[in-house]
Design a protein around this motif. Structure first.
Motif, PDB file in Angstrom:
ATOM      1  N   PRO A 570       0.815  -1.226   0.000  1.00  0.00           N
ATOM      2  CA  PRO A 570       0.000   0.000   0.000  1.00  0.00           C
ATOM      3  C   PRO A 570       0.843   1.268   0.000  1.00  0.00           C
ATOM      4  CG  PRO A 570      -0.035  -1.051   2.164  1.00  0.00           C
ATOM      5  CD  PRO A 570       0.615  -2.019   1.222  1.00  0.00           C
ATOM      6  N   ASP A 571       2.099   1.151   0.427  1.00  0.00           N
ATOM      7  CA  ASP A 571       2.987   2.310   0.474  1.00  0.00           C
ATOM      8  C   ASP A 571       3.490   2.729  -0.896  1.00  0.00           C
ATOM      9  OD1 ASP A 571       4.378  -0.285   0.608  1.00  0.00           O
ATOM     10  OD2 ASP A 571       6.199   0.944   0.511  1.00  0.00           O
ATOM     11  N   LEU A 572       3.374   1.840  -1.901  1.00  0.00           N
ATOM     12  CA  LEU A 572       3.967   2.099  -3.212  1.00  0.00           C
ATOM     13  C   LEU A 572       3.026   2.849  -4.141  1.00  0.00           C
ATOM     14  CD1 LEU A 572       6.393   1.660  -5.113  1.00  0.00           C
ATOM     15  CD2 LEU A 572       5.439  -0.603  -5.677  1.00  0.00           C
ATOM     16  N   PHE A 573       1.735   2.861  -3.834  1.00  0.00           N
ATOM     17  CA  PHE A 573       0.754   3.405  -4.760  1.00  0.00           C
ATOM     18  C   PHE A 573      -0.132   4.437  -4.072  1.00  0.00           C
ATOM     19  CE2 PHE A 573       1.369  -1.205  -5.527  1.00  0.00           C
ATOM     20  CZ  PHE A 573       2.142  -1.100  -6.673  1.00  0.00           C
ATOM     21  N   ALA A 574      -0.462   5.483  -4.835  1.00  0.00           N
ATOM     22  CA  ALA A 574      -1.349   6.526  -4.316  1.00  0.00           C
ATOM     23  C   ALA A 574      -2.807   6.219  -4.591  1.00  0.00           C
ATOM     24  CB  ALA A 574      -0.983   7.879  -4.933  1.00  0.00           C
ATOM     25  N   ALA A 575      -3.081   5.539  -5.696  1.00  0.00           N
ATOM     26  CA  ALA A 575      -4.465   5.274  -6.086  1.00  0.00           C
ATOM     27  C   ALA A 575      -4.546   3.931  -6.791  1.00  0.00           C
ATOM     28  CB  ALA A 575      -4.991   6.383  -7.000  1.00  0.00           C
ATOM     29  N   ALA A 576      -5.712   3.290  -6.669  1.00  0.00           N
ATOM     30  CA  ALA A 576      -5.915   1.970  -7.257  1.00  0.00           C
ATOM     31  C   ALA A 576      -7.307   1.890  -7.860  1.00  0.00           C
ATOM     32  CB  ALA A 576      -5.737   0.882  -6.200  1.00  0.00           C
ATOM     33  N   GLN A 577      -7.390   1.229  -9.017  1.00  0.00           N
ATOM     34  CA  GLN A 577      -8.683   1.087  -9.680  1.00  0.00           C
ATOM     35  C   GLN A 577      -8.867  -0.357 -10.156  1.00  0.00           C
ATOM     36  OE1 GLN A 577     -10.088   1.464 -13.463  1.00  0.00           O
ATOM     37  NE2 GLN A 577     -11.811   0.767 -12.204  1.00  0.00           N
ATOM     38  N   PRO A 578      -9.350  -1.222  -9.259  1.00  0.00           N
ATOM     39  CA  PRO A 578      -9.655  -2.595  -9.670  1.00  0.00           C
ATOM     40  C   PRO A 578     -11.046  -2.664 -10.294  1.00  0.00           C
ATOM     41  CG  PRO A 578      -9.920  -2.366  -7.292  1.00  0.00           C
ATOM     42  CD  PRO A 578      -9.505  -1.019  -7.813  1.00  0.00           C
ATOM     43  N   ALA A 579     -11.111  -3.133 -11.523  1.00  0.00           N
ATOM     44  CA  ALA A 579     -12.382  -3.201 -12.250  1.00  0.00           C
ATOM     45  C   ALA A 579     -12.839  -4.650 -12.349  1.00  0.00           C
ATOM     46  CB  ALA A 579     -12.233  -2.600 -13.647  1.00  0.00           C
ATOM     47  N   VAL A 580     -14.104  -4.905 -12.049  1.00  0.00           N
ATOM     48  CA  VAL A 580     -14.752  -6.221 -12.158  1.00  0.00           C
ATOM     49  C   VAL A 580     -13.793  -7.337 -11.742  1.00  0.00           C
ATOM     50  CG1 VAL A 580     -16.478  -5.505 -13.843  1.00  0.00           C
ATOM     51  CG2 VAL A 580     -14.278  -6.293 -14.685  1.00  0.00           C
ATOM     52  N   GLY A 581     -13.185  -7.183 -10.592  1.00  0.00           N
ATOM     53  CA  GLY A 581     -12.108  -8.069 -10.172  1.00  0.00           C
ATOM     54  C   GLY A 581     -12.576  -9.345  -9.498  1.00  0.00           C
ATOM     55  N   VAL A 582     -11.718 -10.365  -9.574  1.00  0.00           N
ATOM     56  CA  VAL A 582     -11.914 -11.629  -8.858  1.00  0.00           C
ATOM     57  C   VAL A 582     -11.263 -11.445  -7.486  1.00  0.00           C
ATOM     58  CG1 VAL A 582     -11.651 -14.131  -8.947  1.00  0.00           C
ATOM     59  CG2 VAL A 582     -11.728 -12.814 -11.072  1.00  0.00           C
ATOM     60  N   MET A 583     -12.061 -11.143  -6.468  1.00  0.00           N
ATOM     61  CA  MET A 583     -11.524 -10.718  -5.177  1.00  0.00           C
ATOM     62  C   MET A 583     -11.612 -11.770  -4.078  1.00  0.00           C
ATOM     63  SD  MET A 583     -10.404  -7.940  -6.085  1.00  0.00           S
ATOM     64  CE  MET A 583     -10.490  -6.230  -6.560  1.00  0.00           C
ATOM     65  N   ASP A 584     -12.537 -12.705  -4.200  1.00  0.00           N
ATOM     66  CA  ASP A 584     -12.665 -13.774  -3.211  1.00  0.00           C
ATOM     67  C   ASP A 584     -12.110 -15.046  -3.825  1.00  0.00           C
ATOM     68  OD1 ASP A 584     -13.360 -15.741  -1.426  1.00  0.00           O
ATOM     69  OD2 ASP A 584     -15.400 -15.029  -1.100  1.00  0.00           O
ATOM     70  N   MET A 585     -10.851 -15.317  -3.562  1.00  0.00           N
ATOM     71  CA  MET A 585     -10.186 -16.453  -4.197  1.00  0.00           C
ATOM     72  C   MET A 585     -10.537 -17.788  -3.555  1.00  0.00           C
ATOM     73  SD  MET A 585      -8.858 -14.971  -6.642  1.00  0.00           S
ATOM     74  CE  MET A 585      -8.117 -16.423  -7.352  1.00  0.00           C
ATOM     75  N   LEU A 586     -11.297 -17.766  -2.479  1.00  0.00           N
ATOM     76  CA  LEU A 586     -11.711 -19.020  -1.857  1.00  0.00           C
ATOM     77  C   LEU A 586     -13.057 -19.507  -2.391  1.00  0.00           C
ATOM     78  CD1 LEU A 586     -10.686 -18.429   1.872  1.00  0.00           C
ATOM     79  CD2 LEU A 586      -9.314 -19.283  -0.046  1.00  0.00           C
ATOM     80  N   ARG A 587     -13.826 -18.618  -3.020  1.00  0.00           N
ATOM     81  CA  ARG A 587     -15.174 -18.985  -3.463  1.00  0.00           C
ATOM     82  C   ARG A 587     -15.444 -18.658  -4.930  1.00  0.00           C
ATOM     83  NH1 ARG A 587     -19.140 -20.173  -0.154  1.00  0.00           N
ATOM     84  NH2 ARG A 587     -20.705 -18.885  -1.210  1.00  0.00           N
ATOM     85  N   PHE A 588     -14.451 -18.197  -5.677  1.00  0.00           N
ATOM     86  CA  PHE A 588     -14.687 -17.770  -7.057  1.00  0.00           C
ATOM     87  C   PHE A 588     -15.277 -18.879  -7.910  1.00  0.00           C
ATOM     88  CE2 PHE A 588     -10.500 -19.729  -7.365  1.00  0.00           C
ATOM     89  CZ  PHE A 588     -10.564 -20.417  -8.565  1.00  0.00           C
ATOM     90  N   HIS A 589     -14.890 -20.135  -7.614  1.00  0.00           N
ATOM     91  CA  HIS A 589     -15.304 -21.258  -8.457  1.00  0.00           C
ATOM     92  C   HIS A 589     -16.753 -21.678  -8.216  1.00  0.00           C
ATOM     93  CE1 HIS A 589     -13.941 -22.797  -4.633  1.00  0.00           C
ATOM     94  NE2 HIS A 589     -14.392 -24.009  -4.893  1.00  0.00           N
ATOM     95  N   LYS A 590     -17.437 -21.016  -7.307  1.00  0.00           N
ATOM     96  CA  LYS A 590     -18.811 -21.374  -6.976  1.00  0.00           C
ATOM     97  C   LYS A 590     -19.850 -20.541  -7.730  1.00  0.00           C
ATOM     98  CE  LYS A 590     -17.590 -22.975  -2.332  1.00  0.00           C
ATOM     99  NZ  LYS A 590     -17.924 -24.393  -2.601  1.00  0.00           N
ATOM    100  N   PHE A 591     -19.401 -19.610  -8.563  1.00  0.00           N
ATOM    101  CA  PHE A 591     -20.331 -18.711  -9.232  1.00  0.00           C
ATOM    102  C   PHE A 591     -20.179 -18.790 -10.746  1.00  0.00           C
ATOM    103  CE2 PHE A 591     -18.898 -16.745  -5.233  1.00  0.00           C
ATOM    104  CZ  PHE A 591     -20.076 -16.842  -4.511  1.00  0.00           C
ATOM    105  N   THR A 592     -21.295 -18.879 -11.444  1.00  0.00           N
ATOM    106  CA  THR A 592     -21.388 -18.895 -12.911  1.00  0.00           C
ATOM    107  C   THR A 592     -20.252 -19.712 -13.516  1.00  0.00           C
ATOM    108  OG1 THR A 592     -20.273 -16.739 -13.178  1.00  0.00           O
ATOM    109  CG2 THR A 592     -22.656 -16.718 -12.937  1.00  0.00           C
ATOM    110  N   ILE A 593     -19.377 -19.049 -14.285  1.00  0.00           N
ATOM    111  CA  ILE A 593     -18.321 -19.764 -15.009  1.00  0.00           C
ATOM    112  C   ILE A 593     -17.016 -19.799 -14.209  1.00  0.00           C
ATOM    113  CG2 ILE A 593     -17.428 -17.743 -16.238  1.00  0.00           C
ATOM    114  CD1 ILE A 593     -17.958 -21.347 -17.639  1.00  0.00           C
ATOM    115  N   GLY A 594     -17.050 -19.410 -12.942  1.00  0.00           N
ATOM    116  CA  GLY A 594     -15.830 -19.361 -12.136  1.00  0.00           C
ATOM    117  C   GLY A 594     -15.081 -20.676 -12.053  1.00  0.00           C
ATOM    118  N   TRP A 595     -15.809 -21.798 -12.084  1.00  0.00           N
ATOM    119  CA  TRP A 595     -15.125 -23.101 -12.014  1.00  0.00           C
ATOM    120  C   TRP A 595     -14.129 -23.284 -13.152  1.00  0.00           C
ATOM    121  CZ3 TRP A 595     -15.573 -26.021 -16.331  1.00  0.00           C
ATOM    122  CH2 TRP A 595     -16.661 -25.777 -17.181  1.00  0.00           C
ATOM    123  N   ALA A 596     -14.366 -22.574 -14.264  1.00  0.00           N
ATOM    124  CA  ALA A 596     -13.502 -22.727 -15.430  1.00  0.00           C
ATOM    125  C   ALA A 596     -12.130 -22.098 -15.221  1.00  0.00           C
ATOM    126  CB  ALA A 596     -14.169 -22.112 -16.656  1.00  0.00           C
TER     127      ALA A 596
END
Length: 700
Positions: A570-596
């Motif tokens: 967090p010290d290296l960057f002043a601003a961040a813009q994550p768009a439509v990101g995969v943020m929950d890496m423990l449950r991503f495979h449980k939604f729509t095409i996430g298993w792929a």
């Protein structure tokens, strides 16, 4: 792992926030992952259709509007982006004998219009105008294929950015649709039989009108003029519910090459179906394997009579081209046409009886023409460091169309004669921007483990690395996706204000072949984040910027990237813009095409996978009391690829933990999806908000 109902409890922030964020309830859900207890207090936000989530979305958008309203450059960005966006742009034409089919946007139209013309000098006429299909421009043309005789057009529509499609058939002469509408379609190509009486497509079984379980796709044949209920199921594998299918009909019409894919894995199988040599296709024959087993990529490029030309990575991680005779498909009869070389093959087109190969050298494209015997005939010179976006031609015609773009120059459509090599621009954009005032250079920097990584830096000529330039660093790093120099109109507004734009070619992409891709997957995913952090450090150490002036941006898998490195540095960057990101890496495979995505990411269902996913998952590595970069998360309420619950849970956790004065907020678009098909009006509004936010919070 247990699944619990969420008890909604009011949350007390860990620290006093500078902004009056909406109260977000924290539930008591706890999951057991292989003996490790992991809390998931925002599980209720996964239910994006609930009334309580809808209320939360309204309140989050309200605080975001408040943050954005206080930024004095917001309207200036909006006005300039509207001016820049207002230019005529074309797609590469699909050629069918003397018919040219192409998309054109006159500038600010919400959706591009599909035109048809006869010959290079013919008068174009509108074949499909998606702008007439909805008042707000949220119905998009999402694919099309002209029948071989040019009589019919099969085309797909998508609503509100969804990945789901409906396919319709239009009579080209009259411009009217036939009666049929094909539904339950997702991740499907359209390929006609040579008699022009029908086409192949893929669909999923409907489950009482819902599509939560993306399994058991099957391949179908639709006969023009008939109901979907009369379609013929060509191939299905209920014993392999994760398999998907694409069909390619050979030029002579005798065979169908069926590609069998499995999620996002860069491997597929290849089967064949003999349709017979009669006037009517025969679907009763067996589907027999040509490539059995998921060992490598086998992409059908084109065909000549019984022979199909195939791009393959088997024993060739940077790619090769082989020829397979479907009448004698045994591997002993295969022929290597273009062997693997030092460059990575990006794409191959079969045109004019030749193979047109687009390859990469240090993440920039080269273009060469080979005979079907594998002899190099010529190199097609490109204007500079850039990208060949699309290539189109006919198997027996020497005219080739292709697009070229770079960071500073929008798509120019070229027409080349493959016999002579002569080239001319077919359509050139006219933008209110002087590209000659700017420059792109390529640099190489060293990542944490010593790996040499390329990066492009674009800026105004004459700028010197004085350490105080607002700089936007972009990355992706996954799924074998290569980031070559490509054009985005909104970046021009950033450059005009004196900003610097940098794009890093991280591991996980395909820039140097499969080894480069694999080095950024599963247990190696931390390499991607290390590469991105090292890119930021390089920009600071080389004097282009400083941490208080450095912003990071990425979408989808790139949104995951931005979330992970914001947590780690967090010290290296002043601003961040994550768009439509995969943020929950423990449950991503449980939604729509996430298993792929499991082949790239791994899965928390596996103990080893849980360990490395939990170590970097953006949602699970937010630390209370940390001063995070100013963050603007963007997502959409109809994103059925990376479901918005990822971003909802992430920003709720950020607001709960963030100790800094700069805002951490979310912009939630309505009637939109993962990005494809988004109307121009929404694109401009979102880009203005994003760039105004990043400009404001990189001011130091």
């Amino acid at each position: 792992m247990r699944s619990l109902l969420v008890a909604l409890l009011a949350a007390t922030p860990v620290v006093a926030a500078a902004w009056d964020y909406p109260d977000t309830h924290r539930g008591d859900v706890v999951d057991d992952y292989h003996g490790t207890q992991v809390a998931d207090p925002y599980r209720w936000l996964e239910d994006t259709d609930s009334e309580v989530t809808a209320d939360w979305v309204t309140r989050q958008n309200a605080i975001t509007d408040q943050v954005l309203a206080e930024i004095d450059t917001r309207e200036g960005f909006r006005e300039r982006l509207t001016e820049l966006w207002n230019y005529e742009r074309f797609g590469v034409p699909t050629v069918n004998d003397d018919l040219l089919l192409y998309e054109r946007n006159d500038g600010l139209q919400n959706q591009a219009v599909l035109y048809l013309q006869t010959g290079l000098d013919g008068k174009p006429r509108v074949l499909i105008d998606p702008n007439t299909l909805s008042a707000d421009g949220t119905v998009a043309l999402a694919g099309y294929a002209l029948s071989p005789n040019g009589r019919f057009l099969a085309y797909a529509l998508a609503e509100s950015g969804s990945d789901w499609r409906s396919i319709r058939v239009r009579d080209v002469a009259s411009g009217r649709d036939l009666l049929e509408t094909l539904t339950d379609v997702k991740f499907s190509d359209i390929d006609w039989t040579r008699d022009s009486l029908g086409f192949f497509y893929s669909r999923y079984p409907s489950k009482d009108g819902t599509f939560d379980d993306l399994a058991n796709q099957s391949l179908w044949y639709h006969r023009v003029g008939r109901l979907q209920s009369e379609d013929v199921q060509v191939y299905a594998r209920p014993d392999k519910p994760e398999w998907g299918f694409d069909a390619a009909v050979t030029r002579g019409g005798r065979y169908v090459a069926i590609s069998t894919w499995r999620g996002a894995e860069e491997k597929n199988q290849l089967f064949r179906l003999d349709l017979g040599d009669g006037d009517t296709p025969n679907f009763d024959g067996p589907v027999t394997p040509v490539v059995d087993g998921f060992v490598a990529r086998y992409d059908v490029i084109g065909s000549s009579e019984h022979t199909v030309y195939v791009f393959s990575t088997e024993n060739a991680p940077r790619g090769q081209v082989i020829a397979i005779n479907l009448a004698k498909p045994a591997k002993t009869h295969w022929r290597t046409v273009i062997p693997q070389g030092e460059e990575t093959i990006e794409s191959v087109e079969f045109a004019g009886g030749r193979l047109v190969v687009v390859s990469m050298r240090d993440a920039a494209h080269r273009m060469r023409v080979y005979s079907t015997a594998g002899k190099l005939e010529r190199e097609i010179a490109l204007p500079g460091l850039g990208t060949v976006g699309s290539v189109a031609g006919q198997a027996d015609d020497s005219t080739l169309f292709y697009s070229y773009e770079s960071f500073l120059r929008a798509d120019t459509i070229y027409r080349t004669d493959l016999n002579t090599g002569k080239r001319a621009a077919w359509q050139s954009p006219d933008i209110d921007f002087n590209a000659d005032d700017y420059v792109t250079e390529q640099v190489f920097y060293t990542s944490k483990d010593g790996t040499r990584v390329p990066m492009f830096i674009t800026y105004k000529k004459g700028m010197k690395p004085t350490g105080d330039h607002r700089t936007l660093l972009y990355g992706y790093g996954g799924f074998n996706v290569s980031l070559t120099p490509y054009f985005r109109i909104h970046r021009l507004a950033w450059l005009e204000r004196g900003g610097v734009f940098a794009l890093a070619n991280l591991r996980g992409g395909g820039e140097y072949g499969e080894a480069w891709h694999a080095a950024g997957t599963r247990e190696n995913k931390q390499n991607v984040f290390d590469d991105f952090i090292a890119a930021g450090e390089y920009l600071v150490e080389s004097g282009w910027t400083a941490p208080e002036h450095l912003a990071i941006q990425g979408g989808s898998n790139g949104g995951l990237l931005v979330g992970a490195v914001s947590n780690q540095r967090p010290d290296l960057f002043a601003a961040a813009q994550p768009a439509v990101g995969v943020m929950d890496m423990l449950r991503f495979h449980k939604f729509t095409i996430g298993w792929a995505w499991v082949p790239d990411y791994g899965s928390s269902d596996d103990a080893e996978g849980f360990d490395y996913l939990h170590a970097y998952s953006p949602l699970h590595n937010i630390k209370p009391g940390t001063d995070y970069p100013a963050t603007l998360v963007t997502t959409a309420d109809h994103d059925d690829r990376v479901v918005p619950g990822h971003s909802f849970k992430y920003i709720a956790a950020m607001q709960h933990a963030h100790a800094g004065d700069d805002p951490v907020v979310i912009r939630i678009e309505t009637k939109a999806g993962h990005g494809a098909g988004k109307p121009t009006s929404k694109r401009i509004a979102e880009a203005a908000d994003v760039y105004a936010f990043l400009w404001r919070y990189t001011g130091g």
